[in-house]
Design an enzyme around this catalytic site. Structure first.
Site, PDB file in Angstrom:
ATOM      1  CE1 TYR A 118      -3.681   2.585   1.119  1.00  0.00           C
ATOM      2  CE2 TYR A 118      -1.777   3.604   2.156  1.00  0.00           C
ATOM      3  CZ  TYR A 118      -3.083   3.678   1.704  1.00  0.00           C
ATOM      4  OH  TYR A 118      -3.774   4.855   1.833  1.00  0.00           O
ATOM      5  CD  GLU A 206      -6.153   4.817  -0.655  1.00  0.00           C
ATOM      6  OE1 GLU A 206      -7.246   4.773  -1.266  1.00  0.00           O
ATOM      7  OE2 GLU A 206      -6.073   4.751   0.580  1.00  0.00           O
TER       8      GLU A 206
END
Ligand code: GDP
Ligand code: MN
Length: 397
Positions: A118, A206
Site C-alpha cells: 500500500y 492512493e
C-alpha cells in the site's frame, strides 16, 4: 475533484510511474478489441476487467474480474457494464457502471514471489506537510490494517524546504523489505509518484495495491486520485477529466449557479448566507430533532435572484419536507431579503412544503412584518430557537 482509475493512471504514466497497460471500453465489442491489442503489445495471456466508478472496494462488489480468455473478457464486460455496483464506498444504492478498463494481467506467475503493498501520498493536515504513507500489507482495506496492525503502517513526512529526499525514498523500499532491482525500481516509483502528486496539485494519490511483479518490476495496479478543486484552473487537461455522471445531479446544477450546495440525507432543506452560519444552522436543526437535507450557502449577497435559485435547487430533492431560511442581515438588509423570498415564492409554482424564515440583523422587524403580511405560507421568526420550534411543528403536521 475525484478521478477515475484510468485517468489517474494516465497522469502516473506521464510521470514515469509504471502502470499496467490498459484500454478503456464502453461495450463488450470494444473490450474484445482492447484485449487483443493488449495481447499484441504486451504478450499478456490474462486480462482484468475493471469497473470505472468513483469509489474503491470495487473488487469486493464484483466490479473487478480476472479473465482467462477473450470470451471471458466479453462476458465479464457485458456483466459489469450497466450493473449497479455496490461497494463499502458507494452510496447504499450503488453506482451505475458505464465503462470498464481492460488491463493487462500483471500478477503473472514467475520465478520469484509476487508482493502487494500500500502506498499513498496525501496532505497531513496536522503538520501542513505532504506525506507518503505506506505499508507492506497491500491490497487490503487500509483502515483495517491501521486498526489491527498499526505498526505495519509507515510514514515519510516531506519538508517543503527540501522536497522528497533520496534517503526517504530508499527508506520506503527498505521498510517494504525489497532488495536488488526491486529496491531500485521502488525508489524510482516513489519519486515519480511524489512528483505526479505535486505537479498535479493533488490532495490524494492512493495506490492499493502496488505490485512487485515476479520480474521485480513495480506496478501501480490501482489508482485513487483526488485533485484540489482550487487548483484546477491551472490544469485544463485534468479539469476536462471531470465526469458529471459521477456527481450528484443537483450538486452539478448548483455549481452552475455558483451556489455552495452539498446534498445530505435528511428532510429539512436549508438556505443560509455564510458557511459558518450554515454549519450552525445544521447543528441547530439536528439538536432540535430534525435532519438537514443539504448544506447551502447562498453567499453574502442573498438577493432575490439568489434566493430563487436556492429554492429551486433545494426543491429538486424529493426528501425535503420543510425549508428553513436563515439569513443574517449585515451588509444585506433583511427587508430586501424578505422581499426576495416573497418574489421567489411567487415565481416558483411548485413550493408545496412549509417555509420557515428566520431573518436577523438590519431591519429584521420590518422583514418579519413584510413576510407576515404577504399572505404566503411562510412562517417567520427572529430568534433561532423560535425558528427551530417552527421547523419541528411543520415536520410533525
Ligand atoms: P478496488 O477493489 O476498487 O480497490 O480495485 P483494485 O484495482 O485494487 O482491484 C481489486 C483487486 O483485484 C486487487 O487487490 C487485486 O487482488 C486484483 N487485481 C487487480 N489487478 C489485477 C491483475 O492484473 N491480475 C490479477 N490476477 N488480479 C488483479
Ligand atoms: Mn484497490
Amino acid at each position: 475533484m475525484d478521478l477515475h482509475e484510468f485517468q489517474g493512471k494516465s497522469i502516473l504514466k506521464k510521470y514515469g510511474v509504471s502502470v499496467p497497460e490498459g484500454i478503456l471500453a464502453e461495450s463488450p465489442e470494444q473490450a474484445v478489441e482492447a484485449a487483443k491489442h493488449l495481447h499484441a503489445i504486451t504478450g499478456t495471456k490474462f486480462w482484468v476487467v475493471k469497473a470505472q466508478i468513483h469509489a474503491g472496494g470495487r473488487g469486493k462488489g464484483g466490479g473487478v474480474k480476472l479473465a482467462k480468455n477473450v470470451r471471458e473478457v466479453e462476458k465479464f464486460t457485458d456483466k459489469i457494464i450497466g450493473m449497479n455496483l455496490i461497494t463499502p464506498q458507494t452510496p447504499p444504492e450503488g453506482k451505475k457502471v458505464s465503462k470498464v478498463l481492460i488491463q493487462q494481467d500483471v500478477f503473472y506467475p514467475g520465478p520469484s514471489d509476487i508482493r502487494e503493498f500500500y502506498i499513498s501520498v496525501l496532505l497531513n493536515r496536522k503538520t501542513g506537510r505532504n506525506m507518503i504513507m505506506y505499508s507492506p500489507i497491500g491490497g487490503m482495506d487500509i483502515e483495517a490494517v491501521a486498526e489491527k496492525t498499526p505498526d505495519q503502517i509507515f510514514t515519510e513526512e516531506i519538508d517543503p524546504r527540501y522536497g522528497l529526499q533520496g534517503f526517504q525514498a530508499r527508506r520506503v523500499a527498505f521498510n517494504l523489505s525489497l532488495e536488488g532491482d526491486a529496491f531500485k525500481n521502488m525508489v524510482k516509483f516513489v519519486q515519480s509518484l511524489y512528483k505526479a502528486y505535486l505537479d498535479s496539485d493533488a490532495t490524494l494519490f492512493e495506490i492499493n495495491p502496488v505490485l512487485k511483479a515476479s520480474d521485480d518490476k513495480i506496478f501501480a495496479v490501482d489508482a485513487k486520485v483526488t485533485i484540489d478543486n482550487n487548483a484546477l484552473y491551472r490544469h485544463p487537461d485534468i479539469a476536462q477529466m471531470r465526469d458529471l455522471a459521477e456527481e450528484d445531479p443537483i450538486e452539478v446544477e448548483a455549481s452552475r449557479y455558483d451556489l455552495n450546495y452539498v446534498k445530505l440525507n435528511g428532510n429539512v432543506g436549508c438556505m443560509v448566507n455564510g458557511a459558518g452560519l450554515a454549519m450552525a444552522t445544521m447543528d441547530m436543526i439536528k439538536m432540535s430533532g430534525g435532519d438537514p437535507a443539504n448544506f447551502l450557502d447562498v453567499g453574502g449577497t442573498a438577493n432575490a435572484k439568489r434566493v430563487e435559485e436556492g429554492f429551486r435547487i433545494i426543491l429538486k430533492d424529493p426528501n425535503v419536507k420543510a425549508i428553513l431560511v436563515n439569513i443574517f442581515g449585515g451588509i444585506v438588509r433583511c427587508d430586501r431579503v424578505a422581499q426576495g423570498i416573497i418574489d421567489a415564492y411567487n415565481n416558483i409554482d411548485n413550493i408545496n412544503v412549509p417555509i420557515i424564515v428566520r431573518l436577523q440583523g438590519t431591519n429584521a422587524e420590518e422583514a418579519k412584518i413584510l413576510l407576515d403580511e404577504s399572505g404566503l405560507e411562510v412562517r417567520s421568526a427572529i430568534a433561532l430557537e423560535d425558528a427551530a420550534r417552527l421547523v419541528n411543528e411543520a415536520l410533525s403536521e
